[in-house]
Design an enzyme around this catalytic site. Structure first.
Site, PDB file in Angstrom:
ATOM      1  N   HIS A  44       0.820  -1.212   0.000  1.00 18.36           N
ATOM      2  CA  HIS A  44       0.000   0.000   0.000  1.00 18.36           C
ATOM      3  C   HIS A  44       0.855   1.264   0.000  1.00 18.36           C
ATOM      4  O   HIS A  44       0.511   2.262  -0.627  1.00 18.36           O
ATOM      5  CB  HIS A  44      -0.921  -0.014   1.228  1.00 18.36           C
ATOM      6  CG  HIS A  44      -1.994   1.024   1.204  1.00 18.36           C
ATOM      7  ND1 HIS A  44      -3.120   0.902   0.421  1.00 18.36           N
ATOM      8  CD2 HIS A  44      -2.112   2.212   1.844  1.00 18.36           C
ATOM      9  CE1 HIS A  44      -3.890   1.966   0.596  1.00 18.36           C
ATOM     10  NE2 HIS A  44      -3.299   2.768   1.447  1.00 18.36           N
ATOM     11  N   TYR A  47       4.424   0.596  -3.098  1.00 16.39           N
ATOM     12  CA  TYR A  47       4.156   0.333  -4.517  1.00 16.39           C
ATOM     13  C   TYR A  47       5.231  -0.602  -5.106  1.00 16.39           C
ATOM     14  O   TYR A  47       5.637  -0.467  -6.251  1.00 16.39           O
ATOM     15  CB  TYR A  47       4.112   1.654  -5.314  1.00 16.39           C
ATOM     16  CG  TYR A  47       2.918   2.516  -4.988  1.00 16.39           C
ATOM     17  CD1 TYR A  47       1.819   2.563  -5.839  1.00 16.39           C
ATOM     18  CD2 TYR A  47       2.873   3.278  -3.833  1.00 16.39           C
ATOM     19  CE1 TYR A  47       0.713   3.348  -5.544  1.00 16.39           C
ATOM     20  CE2 TYR A  47       1.777   4.059  -3.515  1.00 16.39           C
ATOM     21  CZ  TYR A  47       0.698   4.094  -4.369  1.00 16.39           C
ATOM     22  OH  TYR A  47      -0.397   4.859  -4.071  1.00 16.39           O
ATOM     23  N   LYS A  86      -7.391  13.953  -6.641  1.00 17.62           N
ATOM     24  CA  LYS A  86      -6.844  12.598  -6.502  1.00 17.62           C
ATOM     25  C   LYS A  86      -7.975  11.634  -6.165  1.00 17.62           C
ATOM     26  O   LYS A  86      -9.005  12.035  -5.624  1.00 17.62           O
ATOM     27  CB  LYS A  86      -5.797  12.570  -5.384  1.00 17.62           C
ATOM     28  CG  LYS A  86      -5.009  11.252  -5.283  1.00 17.62           C
ATOM     29  CD  LYS A  86      -4.051  11.293  -4.114  1.00 17.62           C
ATOM     30  CE  LYS A  86      -3.209  10.043  -4.033  1.00 17.62           C
ATOM     31  NZ  LYS A  86      -2.358  10.044  -2.829  1.00 17.62           N
ATOM     32  N   HIS A  90     -10.300   2.690  -0.367  1.00 12.10           N
ATOM     33  CA  HIS A  90     -10.464   2.273   1.026  1.00 12.10           C
ATOM     34  C   HIS A  90     -11.285   0.986   1.029  1.00 12.10           C
ATOM     35  O   HIS A  90     -12.306   0.868   1.702  1.00 12.10           O
ATOM     36  CB  HIS A  90     -11.122   3.375   1.863  1.00 12.10           C
ATOM     37  CG  HIS A  90     -10.361   3.651   3.130  1.00 12.10           C
ATOM     38  ND1 HIS A  90     -10.939   3.853   4.353  1.00 12.10           N
ATOM     39  CD2 HIS A  90      -9.028   3.729   3.357  1.00 12.10           C
ATOM     40  CE1 HIS A  90     -10.011   4.068   5.271  1.00 12.10           C
ATOM     41  NE2 HIS A  90      -8.838   4.000   4.681  1.00 12.10           N
ATOM     42  N   ARG A 111      -8.200  15.206   3.010  1.00 12.61           N
ATOM     43  CA  ARG A 111      -6.963  15.724   3.621  1.00 12.61           C
ATOM     44  C   ARG A 111      -5.824  15.778   2.607  1.00 12.61           C
ATOM     45  O   ARG A 111      -5.019  16.707   2.619  1.00 12.61           O
ATOM     46  CB  ARG A 111      -6.553  14.874   4.834  1.00 12.61           C
ATOM     47  CG  ARG A 111      -7.396  15.116   6.059  1.00 12.61           C
ATOM     48  CD  ARG A 111      -6.735  14.566   7.320  1.00 12.61           C
ATOM     49  NE  ARG A 111      -6.419  13.152   7.225  1.00 12.61           N
ATOM     50  CZ  ARG A 111      -7.290  12.165   7.366  1.00 12.61           C
ATOM     51  NH1 ARG A 111      -8.566  12.433   7.619  1.00 12.61           N
ATOM     52  NH2 ARG A 111      -6.905  10.909   7.279  1.00 12.61           N
ATOM     53  N   ASP A 112      -5.764  14.776   1.713  1.00 12.10           N
ATOM     54  CA  ASP A 112      -4.742  14.804   0.664  1.00 12.10           C
ATOM     55  C   ASP A 112      -4.846  16.079  -0.168  1.00 12.10           C
ATOM     56  O   ASP A 112      -3.844  16.599  -0.658  1.00 12.10           O
ATOM     57  CB  ASP A 112      -4.898  13.590  -0.268  1.00 12.10           C
ATOM     58  CG  ASP A 112      -4.281  12.331   0.317  1.00 12.10           C
ATOM     59  OD1 ASP A 112      -3.431  12.441   1.208  1.00 12.10           O
ATOM     60  OD2 ASP A 112      -4.657  11.230  -0.122  1.00 12.10           O
ATOM     61  N   GLN A 235      -9.899   2.445  10.722  1.00  7.92           N
ATOM     62  CA  GLN A 235      -9.843   3.763  11.344  1.00  7.92           C
ATOM     63  C   GLN A 235     -11.261   4.265  11.669  1.00  7.92           C
ATOM     64  O   GLN A 235     -12.231   3.857  11.040  1.00  7.92           O
ATOM     65  CB  GLN A 235      -9.162   4.763  10.390  1.00  7.92           C
ATOM     66  CG  GLN A 235      -7.818   4.294   9.866  1.00  7.92           C
ATOM     67  CD  GLN A 235      -7.917   3.472   8.587  1.00  7.92           C
ATOM     68  OE1 GLN A 235      -8.940   2.900   8.264  1.00  7.92           O
ATOM     69  NE2 GLN A 235      -6.819   3.398   7.872  1.00  7.92           N
ATOM     70  N   SER A 308      -5.050   6.842  13.438  1.00 12.83           N
ATOM     71  CA  SER A 308      -6.112   7.736  13.898  1.00 12.83           C
ATOM     72  C   SER A 308      -6.265   8.858  12.878  1.00 12.83           C
ATOM     73  O   SER A 308      -5.280   9.337  12.304  1.00 12.83           O
ATOM     74  CB  SER A 308      -5.754   8.327  15.267  1.00 12.83           C
ATOM     75  OG  SER A 308      -5.741   7.321  16.246  1.00 12.83           O
ATOM     76  N   GLY A 526      -2.750   9.212  -8.232  1.00 13.71           N
ATOM     77  CA  GLY A 526      -3.433   7.926  -8.212  1.00 13.71           C
ATOM     78  C   GLY A 526      -3.033   7.044  -7.051  1.00 13.71           C
ATOM     79  O   GLY A 526      -2.379   7.484  -6.105  1.00 13.71           O
TER      80      GLY A 526
END
Length: 730
Positions: A44, A47, A86, A90, A111-112, A235, A308, A526
């Site tokens: 994850h 890569y 992006k 999940h 958040r990204d 999470q 978290s 991506g």
């Protein structure tokens, strides 16, 4: 705890990877260090099975400001404006705990985007579930939809478009891919590259708990019968805290105190600190006693691997700490100086006055494994020989009704009604069209966004399927009148250790690359999600493509609903009647074999660019791309949306009605034009060598086929709109 090979294997590392770690460190790692390696070297985060192939994708273009390698991609949309966007997966968390898995997927992707200085302006999603008959499907669907809506709605960000699919290959592993767009000024984009020595490293946001520990590792493993034991790795999200974090970060970003900023996503504090140090070619020293924790007696291992939510890591200019702290205090968020940048080029962690980790950054990043895995090339399947007598007995209207009520075609209004798609007041095309469209606030510009996938085509022939899904995104953006700019991809596959699955990945990526290069539609961000399988059973290869386009004047936006009686309807693009792998073949003939439709990239580009010119000249009243279900399905949806009928005529082709109306040839659009513009439109189409067929004219409320067969639009609407509602009520 004394670390040994078995403990390393329990962390998801391979024997040779553990040996490599020991050699790189010249010693056996302690448990905290092993946890850090397992997080950074899992599929994850590293890569390791995909990097080799992803490097071949086109990532540059005139409007590209930032390609892959940052939190998100960034493209220029003129006037000092840029779009940050992006898509991320999940999948595993959403199968284990659908509400929180989907919710935190939405929170993480937002958040990204805002970690780069952009205010999120739109969300999209691509969600895939098992067979509707499977015992888990309904509850998973309900939980995921509630999770997406629960987080996005609370954040006040509209969900403007998406895609929902059902297929038995997802019975043991659903897919939840979340996409976000944000708006930023070009001169206020923030990056994650650390810079400067002895600069304060700041932790902000929520406190750290034990939720999500090993979340990234869990996302890099197959499921088995012990799936319930993985629930603690999911999470837990709090959208209200994220809203505070968004506002606090944007307020701090308005000044000049931030050197770099990074979301604590997969692998939490571990990945955020190491990525910042690696990009800046620096070291980072952290005192873990200073990390705000919400649970007692958390160990260094737990603090570093916690996932978290709603947390950020910031490197500030010296002397700016107090000013920054006031902002986060105002928004009632934790703010702690937990460390500093160093020249050591190491991650050095201290806890209770002891050094608990000492790892050179390059061993975690540059020296992480990269595999050239074995893979099998897929053969193009032979065409099926469909017996003409099998088609003769079929009634067009009966087939159309079945197609419209198919779970993968029917209206998904039950889903998108649960999302707030108009909050912020700039949504000008809601879910249910080809693309969602949001206006750039206070301007005439608008951004279109779409998300698409085509697992069936990719499964039949990965190279062709990879090309097709990029072209589908291209067509969906053009259909609303936007000029396609760039794409983001979420590549969902089974185990890369399986040669067939790895072949699917390699060839899908090749197809994506070929189409993106030809269409000048670069890949700017991506995510890869492997191990989407239960035991040895993998999903169908499912690359999701998120595309964005620009409308310079939102008043020229096109929608798919038919507008006016007596207007003429044309099909742009040649129809050969490709039935193999079509929805018709799979659901009416029960034929699952054969090749997907061919992709002609010249025609895709030429047809799309010609349609954009016609839209710009004001000749197009409505448009819709032809995809699954063929011409008649696309036309029926346009009739239903516009509450208009059509007198439909099949051109005098050699192919029969079924092949013409239900074939899934690519590169096609349905357009509506007025009689006054017919000659001007056909002249432009002829001049640009674009094939077209005249389909018919619009009427009040009936769909006629060759003046022999008719059905009311209300009846078609009942088939199209009822399946999902009825399914969820049972």
């Amino acid at each position: 705890m004394i670390v040994n090979e078995q403990i390393a294997l329990d962390h998801g590392l391979k024997k040779d990877e553990y040996s490599k770690i020991c050699k790189l460190l010249n010693r056996i790692p302690n448990i905290t260090e092993l946890g850090i390696f397992s997080a950074m070297w899992n599929e994850h985060c590293s890569y390791k099975s995909s990097r080799l192939h992803l490097k071949k994708l086109p990532t540059k273009g005139k409007q590209v400001i930032q390609g892959p390698g940052e939190n998100a991609g960034v493209v220029d949309i003129d006037d000092n404006d840029a779009i940050v966007f992006k898509i991320e997966s999940h999948n595993h968390p959403s199968f284990i705990e659908p509400y929180q898995g989907a919710a935190t997927g939405v929170g993480g992707i937002m958040r990204d985007v805002f970690t780069m200085g952009a205010r999120p302006i739109a969300n999209l999603n691509s969600i895939h579930f098992g067979s509707p008959q499977h015992k888990k499907t309904k509850n998973l669907l309900r939980g995921v939809v509630h999770g997406i809506g629960g987080y996005g709605n609370c954040m006040g960000v509209p969900t403007i478009a998406g895609q929902t699919n059902f297929d038995s290959s997802y019975n043991g592993n659903i897919l939840v891919n979340a996409m976000t767009l944000g708006l930023v000024k070009k001169d206020k984009i923030f990056y994650s590259k650390a810079a400067g020595l002895n600069k304060p490293v700041i932790y902000v946001g929520s406190k750290t708990g034990r939720d999500g520990i090993h979340g990234a590792s869990m996302a890099s493993a197959s499921f088995d019968e012990k799936i319930e034991e993985k629930k603690p790795t999911v999470q837990v999200g709090d959208p209200f805290t994220e809203k505070l974090l968004l506002e606090a970060c944007l307020e701090l970003m308005a000044g000049d105190s931030i050197i770099s900023i990074q979301d604590m996503g997969a692998a939490g504090l571990t990945s955020s600190s190491i990525e910042m140090a690696s990009k800046g070619n620096l070291g980072i020293e952290i005192n873990l006693n200073k990390v705000p924790c919400r649970e007692a007696k958390m160990t260094p291992y737990e603090i570093m691997l916690s996932e978290s939510q709603e947390r950020m890591l910031i490197i500030l200019e010296n002397g700016k700490e107090e000013q920054a702290k006031k902002i986060f205090d105002k928004w009632n968020l934790d703010f702690a100086v937990i460390g500093k940048t160093t020249k050591s080029k190491k991650i050095e962690l201290y806890f209770d006055d002891e050094k608990v980790a000492d790892i050179p950054v390059n061993t975690l990043v540059e020296n992480s494994p990269m595999y050239d895995r074995k893979w099998k090339k897929a053969k193009l399947p032979k065409k099926n020989k469909i017996k003409k007598e099998d088609l003769k007995n079929l009634k067009l209207i009966d087939v159309l009704k079945k197609i419209l009520s198919n779970p993968n075609v029917c209206s998904k209004e039950w889903i998108w009604q649960q999302y707030d798609h108009t909050v912020m007041g700039d949504t000008i095309q809601k879910p249910g069209g080809d693309s969602g469209v949001v206006r750039v606030h206070g301007t005439n510009k608008a951004v279109a966004a779409t998300v698409d996938s085509s697992a069936v085509y990719c499964w039949a022939h990965p190279l062709t399927g990879g090309k097709q899904v990029v072209c589908e995104s291209f067509r969906n953006l053009i259909s609303v009148g936007s000029k396609p700019i760039a794409i983001t991809n979420c590549l969902n596959f089974g185990s890369p250790e399986n040669e067939d699955n790895m072949g699917e990945f390699v060839e899908c990526v090749q197809g994506i690359g070929e189409a993106a290069t030809y269409l000048k539609f670069p890949v700017v961000s991506g995510n890869v999600s492997f191990y989407n399988q239960t035991k040895e059973e993998g999903i169908k290869p499912t690359p999701s493509i998120g595309g964005i386009g620009l409308l310079k004047d939102y008043k020229k936006m096109i929608s798919m609903d038919f507008k006016e009686i007596d207007n003429i309807v044309l099909v742009i693009g040649k129809t050969e009647g490709h039935i193999d792998q079509s929805l018709f073949a799979r659901n009416i003939l029960d034929e699952k074999n054969g090749p997907p439709p061919e992709i002609n990239l010249f025609n895709e580009k030429n047809n799309g660019e010609t349609l954009l010119r016609l839209i710009d000249l004001g000749y197009i009243k409505s448009a819709h791309d032809v995809s699954i279900g063929g011409i008649i399905t696309a036309v029926a949806k346009m009739c239903i949306k516009g509450n208009k009928g059509i007198n439909l005529h099949k051109p005098k082709y050699l192919i029969n009605e079924i092949e013409y109306f239900f074939g899934e040839d690519q590169g096609r659009y349905i357009i509506e034009i007025s009689r006054n513009h017919q000659k001007k439109v056909t002249d432009i189409l002829n001049k640009n060598a674009v094939h077209y067929d005249e389909l018919g004219t619009l009427n009040n409320n009936q769909l006629f086929i060759n003046e022999k067969t008719k059905v009311s639009i209300d009846e078609l609407k009942s088939y199209y709109t009822s399946w999902l509602d009825n399914y969820m009520r049972k």
